[in-house]
Design a protein around this motif. Structure first.
Motif, short mmCIF file in Angstrom:
data_model
loop_
_atom_site.label_atom_id
_atom_site.label_comp_id
_atom_site.label_asym_id
_atom_site.label_seq_id
_atom_site.Cartn_x
_atom_site.Cartn_y
_atom_site.Cartn_z
N ALA A 175 34.14 32.96 23.65
CA ALA A 175 34.15 32.14 24.98
C ALA A 175 35.59 31.95 25.46
O ALA A 175 35.57 31.93 26.52
N TYR A 176 36.44 31.70 24.43
CA TYR A 176 37.79 31.29 24.83
C TYR A 176 38.87 32.24 24.19
O TYR A 176 39.32 31.78 22.93
N ASN A 185 43.67 33.37 33.49
CA ASN A 185 44.44 32.55 32.18
C ASN A 185 45.85 32.99 31.81
O ASN A 185 46.08 33.98 31.16
N CYS A 189 38.78 33.88 29.92
CA CYS A 189 37.76 32.88 30.61
C CYS A 189 38.83 32.48 31.85
O CYS A 189 40.02 32.44 31.63
N VAL A 249 37.37 26.00 33.24
CA VAL A 249 37.31 25.34 31.85
C VAL A 249 37.77 23.97 32.38
O VAL A 249 37.14 22.93 31.74
#
Length: 404
Positions: free
Chosen positions: A136-137, A163, A263, A268
């Motif tokens: 996920a990250y 990111n 992500c 987030v």
């Protein structure tokens, strides 16, 4: 009109067929085109057409000539058909009688592609159960692609925009031509050993021949054995390679692969902010619930306090005492009233009351009461009880009421 010689249809078709047979150039001919209207007849013959941009040619391959056909014909395949052209007299049309058919260009590659795809599917390379989930990250992303070109630039731009803290590790690989598959395999194995979170393999679009390195079995084996999740992003959205089927995730384009691997930090942060708000709301709601619970328990404690319980019981006993005294007083009244009624009835029936009115009580000497002359005989002794004493007497004579 002046008519010359009249021929039958069969004669004309036979003449034209003989013309084809005499033409040496048509006795052995090779024609390249795309297969269409392909039908495998129950008799074993294959009927089809080959076409190009401008026209098409009807073809047939008889069952006895199929020995050299090493693939299954399908519409859309590019083939080279060798045989002879002649006339089918019954229908009056010419067609190509095929003796040899081979795939041409991408057609050969398509056949190799389908054979390898079938082999790997049967071996379990495409099974969803064995595929790894994407992190996920991801903090580090490995990329196997050419170090120049639009693909790597698109992935870098999208990944850093989503990111800016993600680390991208590029393994520059040859993605087209001889030796490309080997460099892709080395890139996958090298990045797998570095411990990156996810690996992207891919390149921009092109023909099947351009993308062929990603259809090689050694690349499929490397993806299958990789311990790191692999995203395959080869070509355009309509392009599918063997690597796409083996990879843990397929992306339609290299840009989409970067979106899948990295992500979006903004999302987030928004999610964290939402969690924070929900946490505070849940905390304050919990505080309110606990306060209500505490007040309820406090009220219960006050109610269950021994001193309070003692007061409650004392009050209960007092109430019960008052009710009991009330019941007793009422019961005494009821009994007195009943007693007075019985006393009155008893007094009315009392012999003394009758004696006081002048009546007497006669008792035989043998002890029984005399209430009739039949109980007495002449000479019997008896006692007469009156209000103020007794009389001892003797029956001199017994006289009935109707006697004189």
């Amino acid at each position: 009109m002046n008519r010359g010689k009249v021929y039958s249809v069969s004669s004309v078709n036979q003449y034209i067929k003989n013309m084809f047979l005499r033409e040496y150039a048509l006795s052995v001919v090779f024609v390249k085109g795309e297969i269409s209207n392909c039908k495998y007849h129950s008799s074993g013959h294959i009927y089809f057409s080959i076409k190009d941009e401008a026209s098409q040619l009807t073809c047939v391959m008889f069952r006895g000539d199929r020995g050299g056909l090493d693939f299954r014909m399908e519409n859309g395949q590019e083939v080279i058909v060798g045989g002879s052209i002649s006339v089918y007299e019954r229908d009056g049309k010419y067609q190509l009688y095929a003796k040899k058919i081979v795939l041409a260009g991408d057609g050969i590659l398509s056949e190799r592609y389908e054979q390898l795809k079938k082999k790997l599917r049967e071996a379990g390379y495409f099974d969803e159960e064995r595929k790894l989930p994407l992190p996920a990250y991801a903090k580090t992303v490995g990329i196997v692609t050419a170090e120049t070109g639009a693909a790597i630039q698109d992935m870098i731009n999208i990944a850093t925009r989503r990111n800016p803290y993600v680390q991208l590790i590029l393994y520059p690989a040859k993605v087209q031509g001889e030796g490309a598959a080997e460099t892709i395999v080395k890139g996958i194995e090298a990045l797998d050993k570095t411990g990156v979170d996810v690996i992207i393999i891919g390149r921009g679009g092109g023909s099947m021949e351009d993308l062929w390195a990603f259809n090689e079995e050694i690349v499929a084996d490397a993806v299958f054995c990789c311990r790191t999740p692999v995203i395959s992003a080869v070509g355009h959205e309509t392009d599918y390679t063997i690597a796409d089927f083996v990879a843990d995730r397929r992306a339609a384009t290299p840009s989409e692969a970067a979106e899948l691997a990295v992500c979006d930090v903004r999302l987030v942060m928004e999610r964290i902010s939402n969690y924070k708000d929900r946490l505070f709301r849940a905390f304050f709601q919990k505080m309110e619930d606990m306060q209500e619970r505490l007040e309820y328990i406090e009220e219960r404690l006050r109610f269950l306090n021994p001193q309070n319980q003692l007061m409650q019981k004392r009050q209960y006993l007092t109430d019960m005492e008052e009710r009991l005294l009330g019941y007793m007083e009422q019961e005494v009244k009821d009994k007195k009233y009943a007693f007075s009624l019985l006393a009155g009835r008893l007094d009315a029936m009392s012999p003394l009351r009758r004696l006081a009115g002048g009546y007497a009580f006669i008792e035989h000497r043998d002890g029984f009461m005399i209430d009739s002359i039949e109980a007495v005989s002449e000479g019997d002794l008896f006692t007469v009880t009156m209000r103020d004493g007794f009389i001892e007497a003797q029956a001199l004579k017994v006289i009935p009421r109707d006697g004189k």
